[in-house]
Design a protein around this motif. Structure first.
Motif, short mmCIF file in Angstrom:
data_model
loop_
_atom_site.label_atom_id
_atom_site.label_comp_id
_atom_site.label_asym_id
_atom_site.label_seq_id
_atom_site.Cartn_x
_atom_site.Cartn_y
_atom_site.Cartn_z
N GLN A 22 0.83 -1.21 0.00
CA GLN A 22 0.00 0.00 0.00
C GLN A 22 0.86 1.26 0.00
O GLN A 22 0.58 2.22 -0.74
N SER B 102 -20.31 -6.61 4.38
CA SER B 102 -21.24 -5.75 3.65
C SER B 102 -20.96 -5.88 2.15
O SER B 102 -19.80 -5.74 1.72
N SER C 298 -14.81 -6.68 6.00
CA SER C 298 -13.87 -5.59 6.30
C SER C 298 -12.81 -6.10 7.26
O SER C 298 -13.08 -6.90 8.15
N THR D 226 -9.51 -4.58 9.60
CA THR D 226 -8.70 -3.46 10.07
C THR D 226 -7.25 -3.91 10.19
O THR D 226 -6.94 -4.80 10.99
N LYS E 77 -6.42 5.12 7.19
CA LYS E 77 -7.80 5.14 6.70
C LYS E 77 -8.01 4.26 5.46
O LYS E 77 -9.12 4.23 4.91
N THR E 78 -7.00 3.58 5.03
CA THR E 78 -7.16 2.69 3.88
C THR E 78 -8.17 1.59 4.19
O THR E 78 -8.07 0.92 5.23
N ARG E 79 -9.13 1.41 3.32
CA ARG E 79 -10.15 0.39 3.52
C ARG E 79 -9.70 -0.93 2.90
O ARG E 79 -9.35 -0.98 1.72
N VAL E 80 -9.75 -1.98 3.70
CA VAL E 80 -9.38 -3.32 3.23
C VAL E 80 -10.60 -4.22 3.32
O VAL E 80 -11.24 -4.32 4.38
N GLY E 81 -10.94 -4.85 2.22
CA GLY E 81 -12.06 -5.79 2.20
C GLY E 81 -11.64 -7.11 1.56
O GLY E 81 -10.85 -7.12 0.61
N ASP F 233 -6.18 3.64 -1.66
CA ASP F 233 -7.11 3.90 -0.56
C ASP F 233 -8.12 2.78 -0.34
O ASP F 233 -8.69 2.66 0.74
N VAL F 234 -8.39 2.00 -1.38
CA VAL F 234 -9.36 0.90 -1.29
C VAL F 234 -8.72 -0.36 -1.84
O VAL F 234 -8.40 -0.43 -3.03
N THR G 194 -9.19 -4.39 -2.25
CA THR G 194 -10.12 -5.52 -2.21
C THR G 194 -9.37 -6.79 -2.57
O THR G 194 -8.82 -6.91 -3.67
#
Length: 222
Positions: A84, A121, A126, A128, A134-138, A209-210, A212
Motif C-alpha cells: 500500500q 457488507s 472488512s 482493520t 484510513k485505507t479500507r481493506v475488504g 485507498d481501497v 479488495t
C-alpha cells in the motif's frame, strides 16, 4: 444393334465419326477407374478427422489450474502494508516491482495481510490492518466473487494462451468458482468478527485507498 466394335469406340463430335479404342487402352481405362475408387477416402460429417479442436471447458480448466494459482500467489505474496505504501508513493514503480499485468492493463498483486475481522457488507469482509490508517481493506467472501485478480496475479496465465476474450474471461470466472468451493464454502464468516485473521490472496487496486482482496486462504487466530 450394338457390336463389339461399338463397345470399344468413342464418338468424335467434331469430326462426326467414331474413334476406335484399342483393347489395351480400354483395359487401362478400367484399371484407372478402379484405382481411383480404391484410393478415395470418404468421411462423414461426424468424422473425428473433420472435427475442430475441443471446446474450452472452464470447469476443467479451473480444477486443473487453481492449485497452481494458489501456490503462485502464496509464493509471490507481498505484505499489504508494504504494498500500500509503495502504491501510494508511486503506483507505476510499485507495479513494476511487485505486480503483474497484461499489456498496459492495471497491475495485479499477490498479497498477505493480518488484521482484525469486522462486519460483512456487499460480499466484503472488512479487515482493520494496523499501520494502514484510513485505507479500507475488504476480503471477498461471496456469494458473488468479482474480478479476475486470481487469474491476473498468478503470473503465469496470459491472454495468448486462449482462443479469444470469452475463454480468457471464463478462465478467470472458473478460478473464482474453485476458490469459492475450496475456501469460502467451509468458512464461517460470522464467527470471524472481532478476531485476528491472516489472509493470503490477490488484488488489482485502482488506488491505494481501497484494497479488495480475493483470498486463497483465510485463517483465524485460535
Amino acid at each position: 444393334m450394338t457390336t463389339v466394335q461399338d463397345a470399344h469406340d468413342g464418338w468424335d463430335a467434331g469430326r462426326g465419326r467414331w474413334l476406335t479404342l484399342g483393347r489395351g487402352s480400354l483395359i487401362a481405362l478400367v484399371l484407372l477407374v478402379v484405382a481411383v475408387a480404391a484410393t478415395t477416402t470418404y468421411r462423414s460429417a461426424e468424422s473425428s478427422d473433420t472435427a475442430g479442436p475441443a471446446a474450452f471447458d472452464p470447469a476443467a480448466y479451473g480444477a486443473a489450474t487453481y492449485p497452481k494459482v494458489v501456490r503462485a500467489v502464496e509464493k509471490r505474496a507481498v505484505d499489504i502494508v508494504t504494498l500500500q505504501r509503495a502504491i501510494a508513493a508511486d503506483s507505476a514503480a510499485a507495479g513494476a516491482e511487485y505486480g503483474v499485468r497484461e499489456g498496459t492493463g492495471p497491475y495485479s498483486y499477490a498479497v498477505k495481510l493480518t488484521g482484525t475481522a469486522g462486519a460483512v457488507s456487499g460480499g466484503l469482509l472488512s479487515v482493520t490492518v494496523p499501520d494502514l490508517g484510513k485505507t479500507r481493506v475488504g476480503v471477498q467472501v461471496g456469494p458473488a466473487v468479482n474480478g479476475s485478480a486470481l487469474r491476473d496475479a498468478a503470473g503465469f496465465i496470459e491472454f495468448g494462451q486462449f482462443t479469444n476474450q470469452v475463454e480468457y474471461a471464463d478462465a478467470g470466472t472458473a478460478l473464482n468458482d474453485q476458490m469459492k468451493r475450496k475456501v469460502l464454502a467451509g468458512l464461517d464468516v460470522a464467527s470471524l468478527r472481532g478476531r485476528p485473521i491472516t489472509v493470503v490472496g490477490a488484488m488489482a487496486p485502482l488506488t491505494a485507498d481501497v484494497l479488495t482482496v480475493t483470498p486463497v486462504s483465510v485463517e483465524a487466530a485460535s
